[in-house]
Design a protein around this motif. Structure first.
Motif, PDB file in Angstrom:
ATOM      1  N   ASP A 128     136.753 129.085  36.644  1.00 50.05           N
ATOM      2  CA  ASP A 128     138.054 129.346  37.257  1.00 50.05           C
ATOM      3  C   ASP A 128     138.772 130.359  36.371  1.00 50.05           C
ATOM      4  O   ASP A 128     139.543 129.997  35.480  1.00 50.05           O
ATOM      5  N   PRO A 180     140.727 134.322  36.485  1.00 44.85           N
ATOM      6  CA  PRO A 180     141.259 135.407  37.317  1.00 44.85           C
ATOM      7  C   PRO A 180     140.626 136.751  36.984  1.00 44.85           C
ATOM      8  O   PRO A 180     140.298 137.032  35.833  1.00 44.85           O
ATOM      9  N   ALA A 187     143.393 135.098  41.269  1.00 46.72           N
ATOM     10  CA  ALA A 187     142.659 133.844  41.152  1.00 46.72           C
ATOM     11  C   ALA A 187     141.235 133.986  41.677  1.00 46.72           C
ATOM     12  O   ALA A 187     141.001 134.611  42.722  1.00 46.72           O
ATOM     13  N   GLN A 236     137.442 131.574  41.750  1.00 45.31           N
ATOM     14  CA  GLN A 236     136.730 130.343  41.394  1.00 45.31           C
ATOM     15  C   GLN A 236     135.286 130.404  41.914  1.00 45.31           C
ATOM     16  O   GLN A 236     135.051 130.815  43.054  1.00 45.31           O
TER      17      GLN A 236
END
Length: 236
Positions: A131, A133, A153, A155
Protein backbone atom coordinates in the motif's frame (compact mmCIF):
# COMPACT_ATOMS: atom_id res chain seq x y z
CA UNK A 1 22.36 -7.46 -20.45
CA UNK A 2 24.67 -4.77 -21.71
CA UNK A 3 23.58 -1.49 -23.27
CA UNK A 4 23.79 -1.31 -27.04
CA UNK A 5 24.88 1.88 -28.84
CA UNK A 6 21.99 4.17 -29.72
CA UNK A 7 19.53 1.79 -28.10
CA UNK A 8 19.46 2.89 -24.48
CA UNK A 9 19.90 5.94 -22.27
CA UNK A 10 20.62 6.22 -18.59
CA UNK A 11 18.56 7.82 -15.86
CA UNK A 12 19.90 8.14 -12.34
CA UNK A 13 17.87 8.03 -9.15
CA UNK A 14 18.98 7.33 -5.63
CA UNK A 15 22.52 6.67 -6.79
CA UNK A 16 21.35 3.89 -9.12
CA UNK A 17 21.47 4.13 -12.89
CA UNK A 18 18.45 2.75 -14.72
CA UNK A 19 18.70 1.90 -18.40
CA UNK A 20 15.79 3.23 -20.41
CA UNK A 21 14.97 1.94 -23.85
CA UNK A 22 15.04 4.60 -26.53
CA UNK A 23 11.87 4.92 -28.56
CA UNK A 24 13.77 4.43 -31.85
CA UNK A 25 14.43 0.79 -30.91
CA UNK A 26 10.75 -0.10 -31.03
CA UNK A 27 10.51 -3.44 -32.80
CA UNK A 28 7.06 -4.92 -32.09
CA UNK A 29 6.48 -8.65 -32.54
CA UNK A 30 4.86 -9.57 -35.83
CA UNK A 31 2.37 -12.15 -34.63
CA UNK A 32 -1.28 -12.80 -35.54
CA UNK A 33 -4.02 -11.12 -33.53
CA UNK A 34 -4.93 -13.47 -30.67
CA UNK A 35 -8.68 -13.10 -30.15
CA UNK A 36 -9.96 -14.81 -27.02
CA UNK A 37 -13.61 -13.78 -27.38
CA UNK A 38 -15.81 -11.56 -29.50
CA UNK A 39 -19.53 -10.82 -29.40
CA UNK A 40 -21.84 -7.95 -30.35
CA UNK A 41 -20.51 -5.70 -27.54
CA UNK A 42 -16.96 -6.66 -26.56
CA UNK A 43 -13.69 -7.98 -27.93
CA UNK A 44 -11.14 -9.78 -25.73
CA UNK A 45 -7.58 -10.19 -26.97
CA UNK A 46 -4.28 -11.52 -25.66
CA UNK A 47 -1.72 -8.73 -26.13
CA UNK A 48 1.85 -9.88 -26.84
CA UNK A 49 4.78 -8.47 -24.93
CA UNK A 50 6.65 -5.74 -26.81
CA UNK A 51 3.62 -4.27 -28.57
CA UNK A 52 2.22 -0.88 -27.61
CA UNK A 53 -1.46 -0.76 -26.69
CA UNK A 54 -1.88 2.57 -28.52
CA UNK A 55 0.40 4.51 -30.88
CA UNK A 56 3.50 6.15 -29.46
CA UNK A 57 5.05 9.44 -30.56
CA UNK A 58 6.37 9.35 -34.10
CA UNK A 59 5.53 7.35 -37.20
CA UNK A 60 7.99 4.61 -36.18
CA UNK A 61 5.77 3.86 -33.17
CA UNK A 62 2.44 3.75 -35.00
CA UNK A 63 2.19 -0.03 -34.97
CA UNK A 64 0.18 -1.01 -31.92
CA UNK A 65 -2.53 -3.37 -30.74
CA UNK A 66 -5.26 -0.77 -31.31
CA UNK A 67 -4.21 -0.27 -34.93
CA UNK A 68 -4.09 -4.01 -35.57
CA UNK A 69 -7.51 -4.51 -34.01
CA UNK A 70 -9.04 -1.72 -36.11
CA UNK A 71 -7.83 -3.57 -39.20
CA UNK A 72 -10.08 -6.49 -38.29
CA UNK A 73 -12.73 -4.74 -36.16
CA UNK A 74 -13.15 -1.16 -37.50
CA UNK A 75 -15.76 -0.36 -34.86
CA UNK A 76 -13.46 -1.20 -31.91
CA UNK A 77 -13.04 1.37 -29.13
CA UNK A 78 -10.31 1.62 -26.50
CA UNK A 79 -11.18 1.06 -22.82
CA UNK A 80 -7.87 0.54 -21.00
CA UNK A 81 -4.19 -0.14 -21.67
CA UNK A 82 -1.34 -2.44 -20.74
CA UNK A 83 2.31 -1.39 -20.70
CA UNK A 84 4.18 -2.18 -23.90
CA UNK A 85 6.23 -4.97 -22.33
CA UNK A 86 3.30 -6.53 -20.43
CA UNK A 87 1.35 -9.30 -22.13
CA UNK A 88 -2.13 -10.65 -21.53
CA UNK A 89 -5.86 -10.00 -21.42
CA UNK A 90 -7.29 -6.75 -22.73
CA UNK A 91 -10.90 -5.81 -23.41
CA UNK A 92 -12.05 -3.52 -26.22
CA UNK A 93 -15.56 -2.21 -26.81
CA UNK A 94 -17.44 -2.77 -30.04
CA UNK A 95 -20.13 -0.19 -29.23
CA UNK A 96 -20.11 3.20 -27.47
CA UNK A 97 -22.42 1.73 -24.83
CA UNK A 98 -19.94 -1.03 -24.02
CA UNK A 99 -17.06 1.47 -23.86
CA UNK A 100 -18.93 3.64 -21.35
CA UNK A 101 -20.25 0.70 -19.31
CA UNK A 102 -16.92 -1.09 -18.89
CA UNK A 103 -14.97 2.16 -18.64
CA UNK A 104 -17.03 3.11 -15.59
CA UNK A 105 -16.28 -0.28 -14.05
CA UNK A 106 -12.55 0.39 -14.40
CA UNK A 107 -12.98 3.92 -13.04
CA UNK A 108 -14.97 2.74 -10.02
CA UNK A 109 -12.63 -0.22 -9.42
CA UNK A 110 -15.32 -2.80 -10.06
CA UNK A 111 -13.19 -4.90 -12.37
CA UNK A 112 -10.92 -7.62 -10.99
CA UNK A 113 -7.48 -8.05 -12.53
CA UNK A 114 -5.03 -10.86 -11.90
CA UNK A 115 -1.40 -10.89 -13.05
CA UNK A 116 1.40 -13.43 -12.95
CA UNK A 117 4.99 -12.26 -12.54
CA UNK A 118 8.44 -13.65 -11.93
CA UNK A 119 10.34 -11.46 -9.50
CA UNK A 120 14.02 -11.50 -8.65
CA UNK A 121 15.10 -13.29 -5.48
CA UNK A 122 13.17 -15.24 -2.89
CA UNK A 123 10.14 -13.48 -1.42
CA UNK A 124 9.87 -15.21 1.94
CA UNK A 125 6.40 -14.05 2.95
CA UNK A 126 3.76 -16.14 1.22
CA UNK A 127 1.12 -13.40 0.95
CA UNK A 128 0.90 -9.69 1.57
CA UNK A 129 -0.19 -6.25 0.43
CA UNK A 130 1.78 -3.26 -0.80
CA UNK A 131 0.00 0.00 0.00
CA UNK A 132 2.29 2.73 -1.34
CA UNK A 133 1.30 5.88 -3.28
CA UNK A 134 2.78 6.37 -6.75
CA UNK A 135 3.53 9.39 -8.91
CA UNK A 136 5.58 10.02 -12.04
CA UNK A 137 9.27 10.71 -11.45
CA UNK A 138 9.34 13.89 -13.54
CA UNK A 139 13.13 14.11 -13.74
CA UNK A 140 13.38 10.53 -14.98
CA UNK A 141 10.24 9.97 -17.03
CA UNK A 142 8.80 7.45 -17.82
CA UNK A 143 9.89 6.13 -14.42
CA UNK A 144 7.35 6.26 -11.60
CA UNK A 145 8.17 6.51 -7.90
CA UNK A 146 6.66 6.11 -4.46
CA UNK A 147 5.92 9.43 -2.81
CA UNK A 148 3.87 9.86 0.36
CA UNK A 149 3.51 13.61 -0.17
CA UNK A 150 2.19 13.82 -3.73
CA UNK A 151 1.61 10.22 -4.85
CA UNK A 152 -1.79 8.75 -5.67
CA UNK A 153 -3.06 5.86 -3.59
CA UNK A 154 -2.05 2.44 -4.93
CA UNK A 155 -2.61 -1.01 -3.47
CA UNK A 156 -1.47 -4.43 -4.66
CA UNK A 157 -2.10 -7.82 -3.05
CA UNK A 158 0.36 -10.60 -3.82
CA UNK A 159 0.66 -14.34 -3.27
CA UNK A 160 3.66 -16.59 -3.82
CA UNK A 161 3.05 -19.46 -6.24
CA UNK A 162 6.47 -21.13 -6.23
CA UNK A 163 10.21 -20.56 -6.17
CA UNK A 164 12.91 -21.27 -8.73
CA UNK A 165 16.70 -20.93 -8.78
CA UNK A 166 16.78 -17.16 -9.23
CA UNK A 167 13.35 -15.86 -8.37
CA UNK A 168 9.79 -16.21 -7.19
CA UNK A 169 6.64 -16.68 -9.21
CA UNK A 170 3.83 -14.58 -7.77
CA UNK A 171 0.23 -13.79 -8.53
CA UNK A 172 -0.62 -10.09 -8.23
CA UNK A 173 -4.00 -8.52 -7.56
CA UNK A 174 -3.99 -4.73 -8.10
CA UNK A 175 -6.81 -2.77 -6.50
CA UNK A 176 -5.84 0.41 -8.33
CA UNK A 177 -4.45 1.02 -11.80
CA UNK A 178 -1.54 3.41 -11.48
CA UNK A 179 1.07 3.59 -14.20
CA UNK A 180 3.78 0.94 -13.61
CA UNK A 181 2.05 0.06 -10.33
CA UNK A 182 3.03 -3.61 -10.17
CA UNK A 183 6.58 -2.90 -11.29
CA UNK A 184 7.09 -0.16 -8.70
CA UNK A 185 5.45 -2.14 -5.90
CA UNK A 186 7.60 -5.21 -6.52
CA UNK A 187 10.68 -2.98 -6.56
CA UNK A 188 9.52 -1.56 -3.22
CA UNK A 189 9.55 -5.09 -1.80
CA UNK A 190 13.14 -5.43 -2.98
CA UNK A 191 12.20 -7.91 -5.71
CA UNK A 192 11.98 -6.22 -9.13
CA UNK A 193 10.17 -8.03 -11.90
CA UNK A 194 12.65 -10.04 -13.92
CA UNK A 195 13.42 -8.55 -17.32
CA UNK A 196 12.11 -5.11 -16.41
CA UNK A 197 13.99 -2.63 -18.64
CA UNK A 198 13.10 0.30 -16.37
CA UNK A 199 13.35 -0.87 -12.77
CA UNK A 200 15.51 -4.00 -12.72
CA UNK A 201 19.31 -3.87 -12.69
CA UNK A 202 22.14 -6.38 -13.08
CA UNK A 203 21.18 -10.02 -13.46
CA UNK A 204 17.54 -9.28 -12.64
CA UNK A 205 17.29 -7.42 -15.92
CA UNK A 206 18.77 -10.21 -18.02
CA UNK A 207 15.70 -11.83 -19.57
CA UNK A 208 14.14 -11.94 -23.05
CA UNK A 209 11.09 -9.98 -21.89
CA UNK A 210 9.37 -8.37 -18.91
CA UNK A 211 8.06 -11.29 -16.85
CA UNK A 212 4.63 -9.76 -16.23
CA UNK A 213 1.41 -11.12 -17.70
CA UNK A 214 -2.23 -10.06 -17.33
CA UNK A 215 -3.68 -13.50 -16.69
CA UNK A 216 -7.34 -12.83 -15.93
CA UNK A 217 -9.87 -10.03 -16.18
CA UNK A 218 -13.36 -10.07 -14.63
CA UNK A 219 -16.09 -7.50 -15.19
CA UNK A 220 -19.82 -7.23 -15.86
CA UNK A 221 -20.95 -7.62 -19.43
CA UNK A 222 -22.50 -4.41 -20.81
CA UNK A 223 -25.46 -6.37 -22.16
CA UNK A 224 -27.38 -7.46 -19.06
CA UNK A 225 -24.69 -7.02 -16.42
CA UNK A 226 -23.76 -10.69 -15.96
CA UNK A 227 -20.29 -11.34 -14.58
CA UNK A 228 -17.78 -12.56 -17.16
CA UNK A 229 -14.21 -13.80 -16.79
CA UNK A 230 -11.48 -14.12 -19.42
CA UNK A 231 -8.10 -15.80 -19.06
CA UNK A 232 -4.92 -15.90 -21.15
CA UNK A 233 -2.41 -18.59 -20.20
CA UNK A 234 0.89 -17.22 -18.93
CA UNK A 235 3.58 -17.70 -21.64
CA UNK A 236 6.56 -17.92 -19.26
Amino acid sequence: MGAQPNEQMLAKRGGICYRLRMSDTYNPPQVPLDVLHADHQILIVNKPSGLLSVPGKGAHMSDCLMARILGAFPEALLIHRLDRDTSGVMVFALTPHAQKHIGQQFEKRRTKKTYVARIWGRLEERTGTVDQPIIVDWENRPLQKICHETGRAAQTDWRVLRYDETGTRVRLYPHTGRSHQLRVHMLFLGHPIIGDPLYATGEARDAPRLMLHSENLKFRHPDGGAGVSFTAKCPF
